[in-house]
Design a protein around this motif. Structure first.
Motif, PDB file in Angstrom:
ATOM      1  N   TYR A  21     -56.643  37.366  56.240  1.00 34.09           N
ATOM      2  CA  TYR A  21     -57.018  38.305  55.617  1.00 34.09           C
ATOM      3  C   TYR A  21     -58.644  38.299  55.966  1.00 34.09           C
ATOM      4  O   TYR A  21     -59.283  39.043  56.194  1.00 34.09           O
ATOM      5  CB  TYR A  21     -56.976  38.239  54.077  1.00 34.09           C
ATOM      6  CG  TYR A  21     -55.533  39.108  53.625  1.00 34.09           C
ATOM      7  CD1 TYR A  21     -55.573  40.513  53.586  1.00 34.09           C
ATOM      8  CD2 TYR A  21     -54.446  38.366  53.515  1.00 34.09           C
ATOM      9  CE1 TYR A  21     -54.542  41.060  53.089  1.00 34.09           C
ATOM     10  CE2 TYR A  21     -53.185  38.874  53.243  1.00 34.09           C
ATOM     11  CZ  TYR A  21     -53.185  40.447  52.937  1.00 34.09           C
ATOM     12  OH  TYR A  21     -52.247  40.910  52.913  1.00 34.09           O
ATOM     13  N   GLU A  24     -59.147  38.988  59.399  1.00 29.41           N
ATOM     14  CA  GLU A  24     -58.982  40.580  59.726  1.00 29.41           C
ATOM     15  C   GLU A  24     -60.214  41.325  59.290  1.00 29.41           C
ATOM     16  O   GLU A  24     -60.591  42.295  60.036  1.00 29.41           O
ATOM     17  CB  GLU A  24     -57.786  41.068  59.001  1.00 29.41           C
ATOM     18  CG  GLU A  24     -57.267  42.437  59.306  1.00 29.41           C
ATOM     19  CD  GLU A  24     -56.787  42.707  60.523  1.00 29.41           C
ATOM     20  OE1 GLU A  24     -56.868  41.821  61.538  1.00 29.41           O
ATOM     21  OE2 GLU A  24     -56.319  43.863  60.710  1.00 29.41           O
ATOM     22  N   TYR A  25     -60.798  41.008  57.865  1.00 29.31           N
ATOM     23  CA  TYR A  25     -62.037  41.317  57.581  1.00 29.31           C
ATOM     24  C   TYR A  25     -63.088  41.440  58.715  1.00 29.31           C
ATOM     25  O   TYR A  25     -63.586  42.351  59.042  1.00 29.31           O
ATOM     26  CB  TYR A  25     -62.493  41.036  56.249  1.00 29.31           C
ATOM     27  CG  TYR A  25     -63.598  41.822  55.845  1.00 29.31           C
ATOM     28  CD1 TYR A  25     -63.579  43.018  55.316  1.00 29.31           C
ATOM     29  CD2 TYR A  25     -65.059  41.046  55.762  1.00 29.31           C
ATOM     30  CE1 TYR A  25     -64.680  43.645  54.806  1.00 29.31           C
ATOM     31  CE2 TYR A  25     -66.135  41.870  55.397  1.00 29.31           C
ATOM     32  CZ  TYR A  25     -66.048  43.041  54.916  1.00 29.31           C
ATOM     33  OH  TYR A  25     -67.167  43.620  54.355  1.00 29.31           O
ATOM     34  N   THR A 121     -54.102  47.884  60.605  1.00 26.79           N
ATOM     35  CA  THR A 121     -54.284  46.782  59.908  1.00 26.79           C
ATOM     36  C   THR A 121     -53.619  46.773  58.428  1.00 26.79           C
ATOM     37  O   THR A 121     -53.185  47.688  58.141  1.00 26.79           O
ATOM     38  CB  THR A 121     -55.880  46.791  59.320  1.00 26.79           C
ATOM     39  OG1 THR A 121     -56.324  45.479  58.839  1.00 26.79           O
ATOM     40  CG2 THR A 121     -56.538  47.856  58.568  1.00 26.79           C
ATOM     41  N   THR A 123     -55.097  45.120  55.843  1.00 28.46           N
ATOM     42  CA  THR A 123     -55.918  44.792  54.574  1.00 28.46           C
ATOM     43  C   THR A 123     -56.590  45.870  54.031  1.00 28.46           C
ATOM     44  O   THR A 123     -57.097  47.019  54.694  1.00 28.46           O
ATOM     45  CB  THR A 123     -57.218  43.645  55.140  1.00 28.46           C
ATOM     46  OG1 THR A 123     -58.143  43.651  54.107  1.00 28.46           O
ATOM     47  CG2 THR A 123     -57.819  44.207  56.336  1.00 28.46           C
ATOM     48  N   ASP A 125     -59.169  45.879  52.706  1.00 29.87           N
ATOM     49  CA  ASP A 125     -60.648  46.040  52.919  1.00 29.87           C
ATOM     50  C   ASP A 125     -61.168  47.020  53.817  1.00 29.87           C
ATOM     51  O   ASP A 125     -62.175  47.591  53.957  1.00 29.87           O
ATOM     52  CB  ASP A 125     -60.949  44.455  53.578  1.00 29.87           C
ATOM     53  CG  ASP A 125     -61.468  43.503  52.482  1.00 29.87           C
ATOM     54  OD1 ASP A 125     -61.368  43.911  51.429  1.00 29.87           O
ATOM     55  OD2 ASP A 125     -61.231  42.388  52.697  1.00 29.87           O
TER      56      ASP A 125
END
Ligand SMILES: NC(=O)c1ccc[n+]([C@@H]2O[C@H](COP(=O)([O-])OP(=O)(O)OC[C@H]3O[C@@H](n4cnc5c(N)ncnc54)[C@H](O)[C@@H]3O)[C@@H](O)[C@H]2O)c1
Length: 559
Positions: A21, A24-25, A121, A123, A125
């Motif tokens: 995570y 990925e952000y 994605t 996430t 976010d």
């Protein structure tokens, strides 16, 4: 413990862990900064299922007059064991849905790999970067009984959760466009309070910019066009939201040729979708009683409908086939009936036609099992000892979508009656509702629960070789009007089967010439709405008797 999500092709993907995570952000942050410098608007599509995946590509494909993408699209999908695989597939430029439209795969490939305007994605976010969020998660209607839509409820869990998550992450100026088909009233009475509460908790005074515009997407060869080149209806919860949704749709949908209809309130846009689909469900359901009338009175409903259809006012009258499937028609009216009481608080019961239509459509396929039973009985073969081949598992012709198809009920009822089922479908690789009946359409909501002796169906696989599928079968059910079945010649069907068999036509697939030939070959034929087959049978029998008489006269002359 490591968890995996498996794609329909059997490829396993490990679900992301906490470190993933963070990475990925950082990846998204880096990409978005670059895209913003290029002047692109960031659009997050939440839910990359049948609709969301293609909507994401349609938006990512939009370009300015110099051929440069104007939007950067992030498809967001929750990383569940059931759905996570869609993310790595999309990131390779592969469609996460099976589509018959030849435009889908190249468009996703082009946007991911060439234009680089689309990624996926896991996430939430991603929502922090969005200028526009398009919500394409499911909103199901869960039925508790078979053939009684009133006994059920709207399952808004995924949608409510999504809206809460969106409100927790977005910038207050982000437009949130709900495309999901919802119970009328949801945008203002469910989504708005959920999001407003979270906004207030975050210290945001502004109201969320919410709008609704439903999808009219049609599985099949024109899937992309049914999203991009088709009329849309929309509405926002206030003037700002309305202006924003109109601007967005005008940028991504072909509104020049297919003008937008802007309605005053989101409940009107939501109601438009439900009425549209309830109307369709009703005109199909009403033919069920005439289909039985036809069968019992020597009438061929197919020819009757053809005769009616020449009247321009009645040109959209269509034969219903073995039930009305797809994701939308079986549930949408239920969302409306449910909303009247559970969102708007009314106690009286104003709905008669809409629930009745759905109940008729939901059980129509059971009659096919009766026709198969009777045809086999007429041939002296008990259904409980019969091998039966079903031609077509999907809910409509020339598509691979099996959701709520009439074929599922046919298979389940005949299995319950003791028959051994086989299935052939050129468009379906895996019949999820059957092969993975513990999980589909959702855990505990398989139609399996309404029938006995269903466990063995998990072993049923879709056959691809028609000859092999037909070999040694006692009955064949023409369930779907796939092009592969329209021109099957009776002589070769009987030859592939290795002898005469029962033929059940659910969709007006056989013309009179073919029906006659099947009878001549010693088969028994029955069909939904096709009462005239008895006349053809009598004619064949009379011709045979005449021939036998002539033969015996010749025989007498000889001796
Ligand atoms: N499929 C059609 O033919 C069709 C036609 C018209 C309208 N619609 C409507 O479009 C909507 C979507 O339908 P669909 O067929 O794409 O459904 P779907 O089940 O294929 O896709 C929904 C996706 O949303 C994902 N999701 C659920 N919760 C999420 C969350 N919190 N965050 C991120 N993703 C989440 C699911 O995992 C799934 O991939 C429905 O309201 C449906 O009624 C569908």
């Amino acid at each position: 413990m490591k968890q995996y999500s498996t794609s329909p092709d059997g490829e396993k993907f490990q679900l992301p862990g906490p470190d993933d995570y963070v990475k990925e952000y950082e990846r998204l942050d880096h990409i978005v900064q670059k895209q913003r410098k290029l002047g692109r608007e960031i659009v997050v599509v939440m839910g990359v299922g049948f609709v969301g995946a293609v909507m994401a590509a349609v938006v990512a494909d939009v370009e300015d007059k110099n051929g440069n993408p104007t939007k950067y699209v992030i498809g967001m999908q929750r990383p569940s064991t059931r759905s996570y695989w869609k993310i790595p597939l999309l990131n390779r430029g592969l469609p996460p849905v099976e589509a018959e439209d030849p435009e889908v795969a190249p468009m996703i490939h082009r946007c991911v790999n060439d234009k680089k305007s689309l990624i996926a994605t896991f996430t939430y976010d991603a929502l922090k970067f969005a200028d526009v969020v398009v919500v394409d998660v499911q909103c199901d209607y869960l039925k508790e009984s078979l053939g009684d839509v009133r006994n059920g409820q709207t399952d808004m869990n995924a949608l409510e959760k999504s809206l809460e998550i969106i409100a927790e992450h977005i910038n207050p100026d982000t437009l949130v466009l709900i495309e999901t088909t919802v119970a009328p009233g949801t945008t203002e009475q469910v989504a708005y309070p959920i999001m407003r509460k979270v906004f207030r908790r975050r210290g945001i005074e502004k109201d969320p910019l919410l709008a609704h515009s439903f999808e009219r997407v049609m599985p099949g060869k024109h899937y992309v066009a049914s999203i991009r080149d088709f009329w849309r209806v929309c509405s926002g919860i206030n003037d700002e939201a309305t202006q924003r949704v109109v601007k967005f749709l005008e940028e991504v949908i072909n509104t020049e040729e297919y003008p937008l209809t802007v309605l005053d309130r989101p409940i009107e846009s939501e109601t438009a979708k439900i009425v549209e689909n309830s109307f369709r469900a009703t005109i199909l359901a009403f033919l069920d009683e005439w289909s039985l009338f036809a069968e019992r009175n020597g009438v061929d409903l197919i020819k009757v409908l053809e005769a009616i259809r020449v009247r321009p006012t009645h040109s959209n009258i269509i034969f219903p086939g073995p039930g009305i499937g797809g994701y939308c028609l079986p549930k949408d009216g239920g969302l409306g009936v449910w909303a009247y009481r559970h969102i708007h608080g009314f106690e009286d019961d104003i709905f008669k036609i809409t629930p009745l239509a759905i109940d008729i459509n939901d059980t129509r396929a059971l009659h096919v099992a009766q026709l198969a039973r009777d045809a086999l009985r007429n041939m002296g073969r008990p259904v409980a000892a019969a091998e039966i081949l079903l031609l077509g598992a999907s809910y409509r012709e020339d598509v691979g979508d099996t959701r709520y198809s009439g074929s599922e009920l046919i298979v389940r009822r005949l299995t319950e009656m003791g028959a051994e089922l086989r299935v052939h479908d050129p468009y379906v690789q895996h019949w999820r509702e059957i092969e993975k009946q513990a999980e589909y359409p959702s855990p505990e909501y398989s139609l399996k629960r309404f029938f006995r002796s269903q466990d063995k169906l998990s072993e049923l696989r879709v056959e691809k070789d028609l000859k092999q599928a037909l070999s040694g079968t006692d009955a064949v059910i023409f369930a779907v009007r796939h092009k592969h079945y329209l021109n099957l010649d009776p002589d070769s069907v009987v030859e592939m089967a290795g002898g005469s068999l029962a033929i059940i036509d659910c969709f007006g697939i056989l013309d009179d010439k073919k029906i006659k030939r099947y009878f001549e070959l010693g088969c028994e034929v029955k069909g939904l709405g096709r009462g005239h087959v008895k006349r053809i049978k009598d004619q064949v029998r009379a011709e045979r008797e005449e021939m036998l008489l002539a033969l015996s006269a010749k025989h007498d002359d000889t001796f």
